[in-house]
Design an enzyme around this catalytic site. Structure first.
Site, PDB file in Angstrom:
ATOM      1  N   ASN A 152       0.827  -1.206   0.000  1.00 54.72           N
ATOM      2  CA  ASN A 152       0.000   0.000   0.000  1.00 54.72           C
ATOM      3  C   ASN A 152       0.863   1.259   0.000  1.00 54.72           C
ATOM      4  O   ASN A 152       1.944   1.290   0.593  1.00 54.72           O
ATOM      5  CB  ASN A 152      -0.997   0.001   1.161  1.00 54.72           C
ATOM      6  CG  ASN A 152      -0.383  -0.231   2.522  1.00 54.72           C
ATOM      7  OD1 ASN A 152       0.648  -0.869   2.663  1.00 54.72           O
ATOM      8  ND2 ASN A 152      -1.010   0.308   3.546  1.00 54.72           N
ATOM      9  N   VAL A 153       0.362   2.262  -0.701  1.00 54.70           N
ATOM     10  CA  VAL A 153       1.043   3.558  -0.817  1.00 54.70           C
ATOM     11  C   VAL A 153       0.000   4.620  -0.486  1.00 54.70           C
ATOM     12  O   VAL A 153      -0.898   4.894  -1.300  1.00 54.70           O
ATOM     13  CB  VAL A 153       1.616   3.763  -2.231  1.00 54.70           C
ATOM     14  CG1 VAL A 153       2.314   5.116  -2.331  1.00 54.70           C
ATOM     15  CG2 VAL A 153       2.584   2.638  -2.598  1.00 54.70           C
ATOM     16  N   GLU A 154       0.109   5.178   0.724  1.00 57.18           N
ATOM     17  CA  GLU A 154      -0.917   6.116   1.186  1.00 57.18           C
ATOM     18  C   GLU A 154      -0.649   7.526   0.686  1.00 57.18           C
ATOM     19  O   GLU A 154       0.394   7.821   0.082  1.00 57.18           O
ATOM     20  CB  GLU A 154      -0.982   6.065   2.720  1.00 57.18           C
ATOM     21  CG  GLU A 154      -1.433   4.694   3.205  1.00 57.18           C
ATOM     22  CD  GLU A 154      -1.694   4.621   4.692  1.00 57.18           C
ATOM     23  OE1 GLU A 154      -1.263   5.520   5.449  1.00 57.18           O
ATOM     24  OE2 GLU A 154      -2.353   3.636   5.092  1.00 57.18           O
TER      25      GLU A 154
ATOM     26  N   CYS B 296      -4.118   0.810  -2.526  1.00 57.42           N
ATOM     27  CA  CYS B 296      -4.020  -0.447  -1.776  1.00 57.42           C
ATOM     28  C   CYS B 296      -2.883  -1.295  -2.351  1.00 57.42           C
ATOM     29  O   CYS B 296      -2.461  -1.107  -3.498  1.00 57.42           O
ATOM     30  CB  CYS B 296      -5.320  -1.236  -1.885  1.00 57.42           C
ATOM     31  SG  CYS B 296      -6.692  -0.560  -0.931  1.00 57.42           S
TER      32      CYS B 296
ATOM     33  N   GLU C 119      -3.067  -4.228  -3.425  1.00 55.74           N
ATOM     34  CA  GLU C 119      -3.521  -4.945  -4.626  1.00 55.74           C
ATOM     35  C   GLU C 119      -3.434  -4.055  -5.869  1.00 55.74           C
ATOM     36  O   GLU C 119      -3.264  -4.557  -6.984  1.00 55.74           O
ATOM     37  CB  GLU C 119      -4.957  -5.436  -4.437  1.00 55.74           C
ATOM     38  CG  GLU C 119      -5.134  -6.426  -3.287  1.00 55.74           C
ATOM     39  CD  GLU C 119      -5.408  -5.753  -1.947  1.00 55.74           C
ATOM     40  OE1 GLU C 119      -5.022  -4.583  -1.762  1.00 55.74           O
ATOM     41  OE2 GLU C 119      -6.014  -6.407  -1.085  1.00 55.74           O
TER      42      GLU C 119
ATOM     43  N   CYS D   1     -10.117  -5.318   0.102  1.00 54.77           N
ATOM     44  CA  CYS D   1     -11.324  -4.495   0.240  1.00 54.77           C
ATOM     45  C   CYS D   1     -12.221  -4.708  -0.991  1.00 54.77           C
ATOM     46  O   CYS D   1     -11.835  -5.379  -1.961  1.00 54.77           O
ATOM     47  CB  CYS D   1     -10.944  -3.023   0.390  1.00 54.77           C
ATOM     48  SG  CYS D   1     -10.338  -2.259  -1.136  1.00 54.77           S
TER      49      CYS D   1
ATOM     50  N   CYS E 152     -10.773  -3.679  -4.315  1.00 53.16           N
ATOM     51  CA  CYS E 152      -9.684  -4.555  -4.760  1.00 53.16           C
ATOM     52  C   CYS E 152     -10.185  -5.932  -5.163  1.00 53.16           C
ATOM     53  O   CYS E 152      -9.571  -6.598  -5.995  1.00 53.16           O
ATOM     54  CB  CYS E 152      -8.609  -4.621  -3.691  1.00 53.16           C
ATOM     55  SG  CYS E 152      -7.740  -3.046  -3.555  1.00 53.16           S
TER      56      CYS E 152
HETATM   57  N1  THU Z   1      -5.454  -1.526   2.239  1.00 54.93           N
HETATM   58  C1  THU Z   1      -4.861  -2.318   1.297  1.00 54.93           C
HETATM   59  O1  THU Z   1      -3.680  -2.139   0.968  1.00 54.93           O
HETATM   60  N2  THU Z   1      -5.612  -3.281   0.715  1.00 54.93           N
HETATM   61  C2  THU Z   1      -6.904  -3.531   0.985  1.00 54.93           C
HETATM   62  O2  THU Z   1      -7.526  -4.368   0.337  1.00 54.93           O
HETATM   63  C3  THU Z   1      -7.570  -2.805   2.067  1.00 54.93           C
HETATM   64  C4  THU Z   1      -6.817  -1.667   2.647  1.00 54.93           C
HETATM   65  C5  THU Z   1      -4.665  -0.457   2.847  1.00 54.93           C
HETATM   66  C6  THU Z   1      -5.093   0.915   2.448  1.00 54.93           C
HETATM   67  C7  THU Z   1      -4.574   1.744   3.611  1.00 54.93           C
HETATM   68  O3  THU Z   1      -3.242   2.151   3.341  1.00 54.93           O
HETATM   69  C8  THU Z   1      -4.591   0.788   4.787  1.00 54.93           C
HETATM   70  O4  THU Z   1      -4.780  -0.501   4.250  1.00 54.93           O
HETATM   71  C9  THU Z   1      -5.659   1.073   5.807  1.00 54.93           C
HETATM   72  O5  THU Z   1      -6.900   1.134   5.205  1.00 54.93           O
END
Ligand code: THU
Length: 125
Positions: free
Chosen positions: A45-47, A56, A58, A89, A92
């Protein structure tokens, strides 16, 4: 199709999670997939400070699929940096369905099940 080494796939997801950029949630997420040609792709994940823009794990893995030769996902595992199983999620799941199809296997709390059970009645064009 070759047998999936699920332990190696889970370990690759945990390793990818260590690369996460997650200063906001502090949740490191990694995903790993075996592709139909047998290669492995991973994502983290890259926020973003504009939270909704966050990618996310994925999503970045989908980019890796395309960037490293395309093809399809055949088996997917998602893990936190601590090794906990995480489910993709809703958005994804749609992404994995498109790039893996209904038979793509996913590691879930219910066991290893196909995408058609992870995302029943999926939207398809
Ligand atoms: N996140 C994912 O990387 N994949 C998912 O399917 C659900 C959420 C990440 C996004 C965010 O950086 C962190 O989880 C918290 O929501």
């Amino acid at each position: 199709m070759e047998t999936i080494n699920w332990e190696a796939l889970r370990a690759a997801a945990v390793e990818a999670a260590a690369k996460a950029y997650c200063p906001y949630s502090k949740l490191q997420v990694g995903s790993a997939a075996v592709c139909d040609d047998g290669r492995l792709v991973v994502g983290c994940n890259v926020e973003n400070g504009s939270y909704g823009v966050t990618l996310c794990a994925e999503c970045t893995m989908a980019g890796q699929l395309r960037l490293t030769g395309g093809g399809r996902f055949v088996a997917v595992a998602c893990r936190s940096g601590q090794g906990e199983l995480l489910m993709p999620c809703g958005r994804c799941r749609q992404l994995l369905y498109e790039l893996g199809g209904p038979d793509c296997l996913v590691d879930t709390p219910r066991g290893i099940i196909p995408m058609r059970e992870v995302l029943p009645d999926a939207f398809e064009l």
